[in-house]
Design an enzyme around this catalytic site. Structure first.
Site, PDB file in Angstrom:
ATOM      1  N   THR A 135      45.259 -92.967  56.399  1.00  0.00           N
ATOM      2  CA  THR A 135      45.605 -92.519  55.042  1.00  0.00           C
ATOM      3  C   THR A 135      44.329 -92.310  54.237  1.00  0.00           C
ATOM      4  O   THR A 135      44.132 -91.251  53.633  1.00  0.00           O
ATOM      5  CB  THR A 135      46.534 -93.557  54.348  1.00  0.00           C
ATOM      6  OG1 THR A 135      47.759 -93.600  55.089  1.00  0.00           O
ATOM      7  CG2 THR A 135      46.826 -93.173  52.910  1.00  0.00           C
ATOM      8  N   ASN A 176      54.406 -86.609  63.673  1.00  0.00           N
ATOM      9  CA  ASN A 176      54.858 -87.988  63.840  1.00  0.00           C
ATOM     10  C   ASN A 176      56.379 -88.127  63.895  1.00  0.00           C
ATOM     11  O   ASN A 176      56.885 -89.110  64.403  1.00  0.00           O
ATOM     12  CB  ASN A 176      54.302 -88.877  62.718  1.00  0.00           C
ATOM     13  CG  ASN A 176      54.452 -88.262  61.350  1.00  0.00           C
ATOM     14  OD1 ASN A 176      54.088 -87.107  61.121  1.00  0.00           O
ATOM     15  ND2 ASN A 176      54.997 -89.011  60.427  1.00  0.00           N
ATOM     16  N   GLN A 231      48.715 -89.143  65.800  1.00  0.00           N
ATOM     17  CA  GLN A 231      49.732 -89.288  66.845  1.00  0.00           C
ATOM     18  C   GLN A 231      49.286 -88.688  68.176  1.00  0.00           C
ATOM     19  O   GLN A 231      49.865 -88.963  69.220  1.00  0.00           O
ATOM     20  CB  GLN A 231      51.045 -88.615  66.405  1.00  0.00           C
ATOM     21  CG  GLN A 231      51.650 -89.194  65.137  1.00  0.00           C
ATOM     22  CD  GLN A 231      52.369 -90.524  65.353  1.00  0.00           C
ATOM     23  OE1 GLN A 231      52.756 -90.850  66.486  1.00  0.00           O
ATOM     24  NE2 GLN A 231      52.546 -91.294  64.303  1.00  0.00           N
ATOM     25  N   SER A 234      43.915 -93.376  63.733  1.00  0.00           N
ATOM     26  CA  SER A 234      44.289 -94.672  63.176  1.00  0.00           C
ATOM     27  C   SER A 234      44.439 -95.720  64.276  1.00  0.00           C
ATOM     28  O   SER A 234      45.000 -95.432  65.336  1.00  0.00           O
ATOM     29  CB  SER A 234      45.629 -94.507  62.438  1.00  0.00           C
ATOM     30  OG  SER A 234      46.128 -95.758  62.040  1.00  0.00           O
ATOM     31  N   HIS A 240      46.308 -98.579  64.524  1.00  0.00           N
ATOM     32  CA  HIS A 240      47.583 -99.208  64.905  1.00  0.00           C
ATOM     33  C   HIS A 240      48.546 -98.300  65.651  1.00  0.00           C
ATOM     34  O   HIS A 240      49.608 -98.758  66.082  1.00  0.00           O
ATOM     35  CB  HIS A 240      48.255 -99.844  63.683  1.00  0.00           C
ATOM     36  CG  HIS A 240      48.834 -98.894  62.689  1.00  0.00           C
ATOM     37  ND1 HIS A 240      50.182 -98.703  62.549  1.00  0.00           N
ATOM     38  CD2 HIS A 240      48.257 -98.091  61.774  1.00  0.00           C
ATOM     39  CE1 HIS A 240      50.408 -97.833  61.580  1.00  0.00           C
ATOM     40  NE2 HIS A 240      49.256 -97.444  61.100  1.00  0.00           N
ATOM     41  N   THR A 288      31.944-103.389  52.729  1.00  0.00           N
ATOM     42  CA  THR A 288      31.523-104.115  53.936  1.00  0.00           C
ATOM     43  C   THR A 288      32.434-103.747  55.096  1.00  0.00           C
ATOM     44  O   THR A 288      33.653-103.721  54.950  1.00  0.00           O
ATOM     45  CB  THR A 288      31.593-105.639  53.671  1.00  0.00           C
ATOM     46  OG1 THR A 288      30.758-105.914  52.552  1.00  0.00           O
ATOM     47  CG2 THR A 288      31.137-106.442  54.875  1.00  0.00           C
ATOM     48  N   CYS A 310      56.803 -94.374  56.902  1.00  0.00           N
ATOM     49  CA  CYS A 310      56.262 -94.330  55.541  1.00  0.00           C
ATOM     50  C   CYS A 310      57.292 -93.859  54.542  1.00  0.00           C
ATOM     51  O   CYS A 310      57.167 -94.087  53.359  1.00  0.00           O
ATOM     52  CB  CYS A 310      55.072 -93.399  55.459  1.00  0.00           C
ATOM     53  SG  CYS A 310      54.113 -93.389  56.924  1.00  0.00           S
TER      54      CYS A 310
END
Ligand code: PMP
Length: 401
Positions: free
Chosen positions: A73, A152, A180, A200, A202, A238, A326
């Site tokens: 995102t 997706n 995806q 991404s 995950h 960081t 989402c």
């Protein structure tokens, strides 16, 4: 004990044990700040740079072209806003598609409020963006084209090479949201002419809250997150060392055996699709039958609500979804199914099943059995359905036998 079956891998995937093992020392002994000059910092930095190299190798770019973010995102927001802002002296027009994830669409809407012009390309009934339509809209003011690599919700894999090539010929920067697609499709950004790509953690058995942006050297981008001088001065904050290390390992693992893993997933997916379409009346597959993500089956069930199917399967320990994770808690229709021109009743009756390599044929059989019962029960409760089922279907929604 009730059997639990997870068929929502497009929403998120479990963390792989191998990835977790690689991350563990960075939560514990290797705790230095990767920006510190001393040995503690250097040790952490080594983990971060190894992750950068692994991702670069997997997608065919240079390590210095990879930037770590808090997820796709952020990376998508950054690309849209940052490229638009840094290139506005060249033009104010952006082209994207109606199929994109909200992290692209909402960033585009924000730009429209700032005076940019955005064209949202249509998709055909299978979910493909058309090159002739893209060519029609490119103009001298166009600074960015953003089209996702694979969808997706319906799993359609775009003709990425052709879109990238078109952008290149027109001298326009090309971005692709490959969240995806990584691990399902071979992507080499240098060979394919992709200027920018997001991924991404995950979605590929890596950790949540971490992602990466590949940005070709020479492409101008403004900062989205301002702060320290991390990530070549372009993204402050960081670095999340354990997550970045996990992301690097996850990308390496998932891109290693694409051909063999995709083949296994495709067989399981097609077995499922075939069972559902032949055993349940008034069903159809959304998206393209072949050029689709190997683990994705999105099916429209006529005369029932997808939401009701999802909830009833959940009561039996089976996890599936309607729309994307989402947006599935909003009572809005899927913008993707609407973009491919699916009629409203079928949009409402659509359910996404997304598999992983740990799913088995026995699980698929079990899910199909439960699905048959759930759909029958729901249709029995609906007076409209009762009058339609058994009549053989109609043009929009036919049982494929
Ligand atoms: N793009 C696509 C195509 C996605 O499926 C997702 C996740 N649903 C995202 C972007 C956002 O990724 P993240 O969860 O890392 O913010």
């Amino acid at each position: 004990m009730e059997q639990k079956i997870y068929l929502d891998n497009a929403a998120t995937t479990p963390l792989s044990r191998e990835v977790l093992a690689e991350m563990m020392p960075y939560f514990d002994t290797v705790y230095g700040n990767p920006s510190s000059i001393h040995s503690f910092g250097r040790d952490a930095r080594a983990g971060v740079e190894q992750a950068r190299e692994r991702i670069a190798k997997a997608i065919g770019c240079r390590p210095s072209e990879i930037y770590f973010t808090s997820g796709a995102t952020e990376a998508n927001n950054w690309v849209i806003e940052g490229i638009a802002s840094a290139n506005k002296h060249k033009g104010n027009h952006i082209i994207t598609s109606r199929l994109e994830h909200p992290s692209i669409l909402e960033a585009c809407k924000k730009l429209e409020k700032q005076g940019f012009r955005v064209t949202y390309l249509n998709a055909d009934k299978n979910g493909f963006v058309r090159i002739d339509e893209l060519l029609h809209y490119v103009c001298p003011d166009t600074i960015l084209i953003s089209v996702m690599a694979a969808n997706n919700e319906i799993g359609t894999i775009q003709n990425l090479q052709a879109i990238a090539q078109t952008a290149k010929e027109k001298g326009v920067i090309f971005h692709t949201d490959a969240v995806q697609a990584i691990g399902a499709v071979n992507i080499n950004v240098a060979e394919m002419g992709i200027d920018s790509l997001t991924l991404s953690g995950h979605k590929l058995n890596g950790p949540k809250g971490v992602g990466a942006l590949y940005l070709r050297h020479g492409i101008a981008i403004s900062k989205l997150i301002v702060g320290g001088e991390q990530e070549n001065g372009l993204r402050g904050g960081t670095l999340n060392t354990p997550a970045i290390v996990g992301l690097g390992r996850a990308v390496e693992l998932i891109t290693r055996d694409i051909i063999i893993n995709s083949k296994k997933l495709r067989m399981l997916r097609d077995y499922f699709i075939n069972q559902v379409l032949t055993k349940i009346e008034l069903t159809q597959l959304n998206g393209h039958a072949i050029q689709r993500l190997p683990n994705n089956a999105n099916i429209a069930f006529g005369q029932v609500e997808g939401e009701a199917i999802m909830l009833m399967l959940d009561m039996q320990g089976i996890a599936v979804s309607t729309g994307s994770a989402c947006s599935s808690n909003k009572l809005e229709q899927s913008h993707v199914l609407s973009a491919i021109g699916l009629p409203n009743d079928l949009i409402n009756g659509s359910v996404r099943f997304s598999f992983s390599l740990s799913n088995t044929r026995q699980e698929v059989d079990y899910v199909v059995e439960k699905l048959i019962a759930v759909v029958k029960k729901l249709r029995d409760m609906s007076p409209i359905a009762k009058s339609q089922v058994g009549k053989g279907g109609n043009d929009e929604c036919t049982t494929r036998k």
